[in-house]
Every structure is written in structure tokens, then in C-alpha cells.
Motif scaffolding. Structure first.
Motif, short mmCIF file in Angstrom:
data_model
loop_
_atom_site.label_atom_id
_atom_site.label_comp_id
_atom_site.label_asym_id
_atom_site.label_seq_id
_atom_site.Cartn_x
_atom_site.Cartn_y
_atom_site.Cartn_z
N LEU A 150 0.80 -1.22 0.00
CA LEU A 150 0.00 0.00 0.00
C LEU A 150 0.84 1.27 0.00
N ASP A 151 2.15 1.14 0.12
CA ASP A 151 3.04 2.30 0.20
C ASP A 151 2.98 3.12 -1.09
N PRO A 152 2.75 4.43 -1.00
CA PRO A 152 2.72 5.27 -2.20
C PRO A 152 4.05 5.25 -2.98
N LYS A 153 5.15 4.88 -2.32
CA LYS A 153 6.45 4.84 -2.98
C LYS A 153 6.77 3.48 -3.61
N LEU A 154 5.81 2.56 -3.59
CA LEU A 154 6.02 1.24 -4.17
C LEU A 154 6.26 1.37 -5.67
N PRO A 155 7.43 0.93 -6.15
CA PRO A 155 7.66 0.97 -7.61
C PRO A 155 6.67 0.05 -8.32
N SER A 156 6.17 0.48 -9.45
CA SER A 156 5.13 -0.28 -10.16
C SER A 156 5.60 -1.65 -10.62
N ASN A 157 6.91 -1.85 -10.77
CA ASN A 157 7.44 -3.14 -11.25
C ASN A 157 7.96 -4.03 -10.13
N LEU A 158 7.74 -3.68 -8.88
CA LEU A 158 8.34 -4.45 -7.79
C LEU A 158 7.47 -5.64 -7.35
N ILE A 181 -2.77 -12.85 9.72
CA ILE A 181 -2.97 -11.48 10.21
C ILE A 181 -3.90 -10.75 9.25
N ALA A 182 -4.55 -9.73 9.74
CA ALA A 182 -5.41 -8.88 8.92
C ALA A 182 -4.94 -7.43 9.06
N PRO A 183 -5.32 -6.58 8.12
CA PRO A 183 -4.90 -5.17 8.23
C PRO A 183 -5.77 -4.41 9.23
N SER A 184 -5.76 -4.87 10.45
CA SER A 184 -6.65 -4.30 11.47
C SER A 184 -5.86 -3.44 12.46
N ARG A 185 -6.61 -2.65 13.18
CA ARG A 185 -6.05 -1.81 14.24
C ARG A 185 -6.67 -2.23 15.56
N GLY A 186 -5.86 -2.24 16.58
CA GLY A 186 -6.38 -2.56 17.90
C GLY A 186 -5.25 -2.77 18.88
N ALA A 187 -5.57 -2.71 20.12
CA ALA A 187 -4.55 -2.89 21.17
C ALA A 187 -4.05 -4.33 21.15
N MET A 188 -2.79 -4.50 21.45
CA MET A 188 -2.23 -5.84 21.57
C MET A 188 -2.85 -6.51 22.79
N SER A 189 -3.01 -7.79 22.70
CA SER A 189 -3.65 -8.53 23.79
C SER A 189 -2.76 -8.53 25.03
N HIS A 238 -1.22 -1.36 15.69
CA HIS A 238 -1.69 -0.36 14.72
C HIS A 238 -1.56 -0.89 13.29
N PHE A 239 -2.20 -0.24 12.34
CA PHE A 239 -1.97 -0.44 10.91
C PHE A 239 -2.02 0.96 10.29
N PRO A 240 -1.08 1.29 9.40
CA PRO A 240 -0.95 2.69 8.98
C PRO A 240 -2.04 3.22 8.06
N TYR A 241 -2.89 2.37 7.50
CA TYR A 241 -3.90 2.85 6.56
C TYR A 241 -5.30 2.48 7.03
N GLU A 242 -6.22 3.41 6.84
CA GLU A 242 -7.64 3.16 7.11
C GLU A 242 -8.20 2.31 5.97
N PRO A 243 -9.25 1.52 6.22
CA PRO A 243 -9.87 0.76 5.12
C PRO A 243 -10.26 1.68 3.96
N GLY A 244 -9.83 1.30 2.76
CA GLY A 244 -10.15 2.06 1.56
C GLY A 244 -9.25 3.24 1.28
N GLU A 245 -8.39 3.58 2.22
CA GLU A 245 -7.50 4.73 2.04
C GLU A 245 -6.51 4.50 0.90
#
Length: 170
Positions: free
Chosen positions: A39-47, A56-64, A136-143
């Protein structure tokens, strides 16, 4: 110790070695790193050609509290200056009853010789301080969206994943 910083490390490594069209696999925390790379905006298109995320899922929440207890126990093991895996196992037992999970956690012990105290390969002080960030996860769903082929894998007996097996070719 943030997912964005770890993703930047992966991107820098790939750039340094001239990688292209890679299949990136991440398990657990590494899965969040892999998703952050995708999801990184700097990801090269050919990488990135394929993304594989395990347990794991791209979720946010406190560690158990359980995870926090593992870090506490591992710190206790180092502070106790034990000299064997068996002694470390005994100190870990009050924090985790399952012997397989304890054995897994102890795979992080660095090889040691003789009567030297055991040490962990991972920086426990940094991990302990980063516990809020680890959940944490750095991006909101759909961002941000990565539209390449993606495979999510969840172990059938995993307590740590929130998704089922899903194959997506977006």
C-alpha cells in the motif's frame, strides 16, 4: 518500530538488490509489513507481483494482554541470567500454558555456548516500548488499494488471525 518504517526498510532492500516482480510473503507482524509495502505510495510499479499474507489482517487494535505478557516473560528470562532453554521454558510457563507456544517463543533465543546466560535475538526493550504501535496499521480501510494478486492464509488452529482463507485476483 512502525509498520511504515519496516516497509521502507523492505523497499530500500529491494531497491538496493535490484529486485523486480517479487512475491512478498509476510506472517503475522511480517504480514502487516507486507501489506504496508503493497500500500506504500512509494512502491515501484514493477516491484510487487504477488502478495501473500499469513495469519494477520490489516486491522487496528490494542495488543492482547497475552502478547504483552510474552514480552514481559522474555525480559524476565534475560534478567534472570538463566543458562539453558529448559530454565527459560520454566520461567515462561506461568505466562503461557501451551508447551508448543512456549517452544515457538523460545525459537527467538540466540545460540549460546557453555554457561553464558541466554539472550533473545529480538530487541525486547524496543518491542516492549512499541507495543501500542504493533497493534496499529498505517492505513484506514479504503485509504489505499493494491490491486495485484493476493492470498490471505489463516491457520485453522490459529488464535491470532481474523480472516479465513481467501484468494483474490483483483
Amino acid at each position: 518500530m512502525t509498520y511504515s518504517a519496516m516497509a521502507a526498510d523492505v523497499l530500500a532492500f529491494c531497491k538496493k538488490h535490484g529486485f523486480e516482480e517479487i512475491s512478498l510473503l509476510g506472517h503475522s507482524m511480517g504480514g502487516k509489513v507486507a501489506m504496508t509495502v503493497a500500500l506504500d505510495p512509494k512502491l515501484p510499479s514493477n516491484l510487487l507481483k504477488h502478495l501473500i499474507v499469513a495469519d494477520i489482517a490489516p486491522s487496528r487494535g490494542a495488543m492482547s494482554p497475552e502478547f504483552q505478557g510474552y514480552v514481559e516473560a522474555m525480559k524476565k528470562i534475560e534478567q534472570s541470567q538463566v543458562t539453558s532453554r529448559q530454565e527459560a521454558q520454566k520461567l515462561l510457563a506461568p505466562y503461557e500454558s501451551d508447551p508448543m507456544t512456549r517452544a515457538f517463543l523460545l525459537t527467538n533465543l540466540a545460540p549460546h555456548h557453555g554457561h553464558d546466560p541466554v539472550k533473545f535475538r529480538v530487541p525486547l526493550d524496543i518491542i516492549g516500548d512499541a507495543i501500542p504501535e504493533i497493534g496499529h496499521f498505517p492505513y484506514e480501510p479504503g485509504e489505499r488499494v493494491w490491486e495485484g494478486p493476493t492470498l490471505f492464509i489463516k491457520g485453522t488452529k490459529s488464535r491470532f488471525a481474523y480472516i479465513t482463507i481467501l484468494m483474490c485476483s483483483c
